[in-house]
Enzyme design. Sequence first.
Site, PDB file in Angstrom:
ATOM      1  N   GLU A  25       0.877  -1.239   0.098  1.00 55.99           N
ATOM      2  CA  GLU A  25      -0.134   0.034  -0.016  1.00 55.99           C
ATOM      3  C   GLU A  25       0.758   1.220  -0.132  1.00 55.99           C
ATOM      4  O   GLU A  25       2.003   0.905   0.192  1.00 55.99           O
ATOM      5  CB  GLU A  25      -1.009   0.006   1.261  1.00 55.99           C
ATOM      6  N   LYS A 157      -3.343  -2.091  15.583  1.00 53.73           N
ATOM      7  CA  LYS A 157      -2.584  -1.636  16.782  1.00 53.73           C
ATOM      8  C   LYS A 157      -3.672  -1.318  17.942  1.00 53.73           C
ATOM      9  O   LYS A 157      -4.656  -0.828  17.648  1.00 53.73           O
ATOM     10  CB  LYS A 157      -1.717  -0.526  16.421  1.00 53.73           C
TER      11      LYS A 157
HETATM   12  N1  PSU Z   1      -1.959   1.096  10.428  1.00 52.13           N
HETATM   13  C1  PSU Z   1      -0.692   1.438  10.293  1.00 52.13           C
HETATM   14  N2  PSU Z   1      -0.073   2.328   9.282  1.00 52.13           N
HETATM   15  C2  PSU Z   1      -1.155   3.003   8.433  1.00 52.13           C
HETATM   16  C3  PSU Z   1      -2.131   2.678   8.447  1.00 52.13           C
HETATM   17  C4  PSU Z   1      -2.908   1.744   9.314  1.00 52.13           C
HETATM   18  O1  PSU Z   1      -0.089   0.708  11.160  1.00 52.13           O
HETATM   19  O2  PSU Z   1      -0.363   3.844   7.843  1.00 52.13           O
HETATM   20  C5  PSU Z   1      -3.210   3.304   7.564  1.00 52.13           C
HETATM   21  C6  PSU Z   1      -3.477   2.443   6.517  1.00 52.13           C
HETATM   22  O3  PSU Z   1      -3.333   2.578   5.123  1.00 52.13           O
HETATM   23  C7  PSU Z   1      -4.970   1.919   6.736  1.00 52.13           C
HETATM   24  C8  PSU Z   1      -5.480   3.318   7.261  1.00 52.13           C
HETATM   25  O4  PSU Z   1      -5.599   1.266   5.620  1.00 52.13           O
HETATM   26  O5  PSU Z   1      -4.387   3.901   7.908  1.00 52.13           O
HETATM   27  C9  PSU Z   1      -6.732   3.228   8.022  1.00 52.13           C
HETATM   28  O6  PSU Z   1      -7.319   4.425   8.099  1.00 52.13           O
HETATM   29  P1  PSU Z   1      -8.740   4.521   8.847  1.00 52.13           P
HETATM   30  O7  PSU Z   1      -8.625   4.040  10.264  1.00 52.13           O
HETATM   31  O8  PSU Z   1      -9.025   5.882   8.496  1.00 52.13           O
HETATM   32  O9  PSU Z   1      -9.425   3.525   7.893  1.00 52.13           O
END
Ligand code: PSU
Length: 302
Positions: A25, A157
């Site tokens: 990603e 996390k």
């Molecule tokens: N978890 C991580 N690092 C990240 C993300 C999540 O450890 O960079 C990013 C990923 O791209 C994930 C997004 O899909 O954050 C989730 O964001 P939201 O909670 O707004 O859906």
Amino acid sequence: MEPPLCPTDEVADALAGGRPVVALESTIVSHGMPHPENVDTARALEDIVRAGGAVPATVALIDGSIRIGLADDDLERLGTGADIAKVSLRDVGAVLAGGGIGATTVATTVFAAHRAGIRVFATGGIGGVHRGDGGDASADLTALGRWPVAVVCAGAKAVLDLPRTLEALETLGVPVLGWGTDALPEFWTRGGGLPVSARVDGPVEAAAVLDAHWGAGLTTGAVLGVPIPREAEADPATIDAAIADGLAAAEAANVTGYAVTPFLLAHIADATGGASLAANVALVRENARVATEVAVALAATR
Ligand code: PSU
Ligand code: MN
């Protein structure tokens, strides 16, 4: 492939030949880590995938197309640009039509990987159900429930509500596999408090479970939870304190919605003096290594 799907020649050749490909990603590059660690890590992940015998396919939206595999200057742009959109599923149409550059979240990368015919995707951690009663739940869950892609990650996390995240995955019918563990990995730490739905020991077993899941006709994705390497594990008390502090700061600064996850990541990296960032880099590298082994084993089952 159909427009606007735009794989590199290398990725298209590998897919046509049934050779292993690992999706990566780009939100982790644009919003998940500071520069230059973000771009260095993105390059390192591609190297790890190649060294393991698969083709890396970092996904992003650029100039109105969904890129499957990026050039090095695209990675640099994603890692340094101030105006890079964080593209969740709902944002895909607007960013494509706008013709700008956007980094794909786990959700959007799962979607793009599936469209391209890629079954294995490595990242840091998935989004999930946030703590509290704000109703914030990541579209990563939606995507996992909808498209047959295995997301290799260090679990989710502890800034999230992990029990509710697991319940949501169960409701969606998404298996949560533990890589050599019975416990859900908790990103910066190896976890221990929450069970996975099945344990797999090694790539052959992981590939067998995935192959059977999809072979049976199920169309959902899967989470393959890989614990952070022991030597890279962060001190749980330090992380817990940084999380509590970050959540309070987010509330005080009125940070909501899609800005929450990047805000918390940056805050926690700061509050731990970079220790969380070092752990983040180590775990995502491990995930890329494992994803490659699984992609190679899956390709061999075909
Ligand atoms: N978890 C991580 N690092 C990240 C993300 C999540 O450890 O960079 C990013 C990923 O791209 C994930 C997004 O899909 O954050 C989730 O964001 P939201 O909670 O707004 O859906
Ligand atoms: Mn959200």
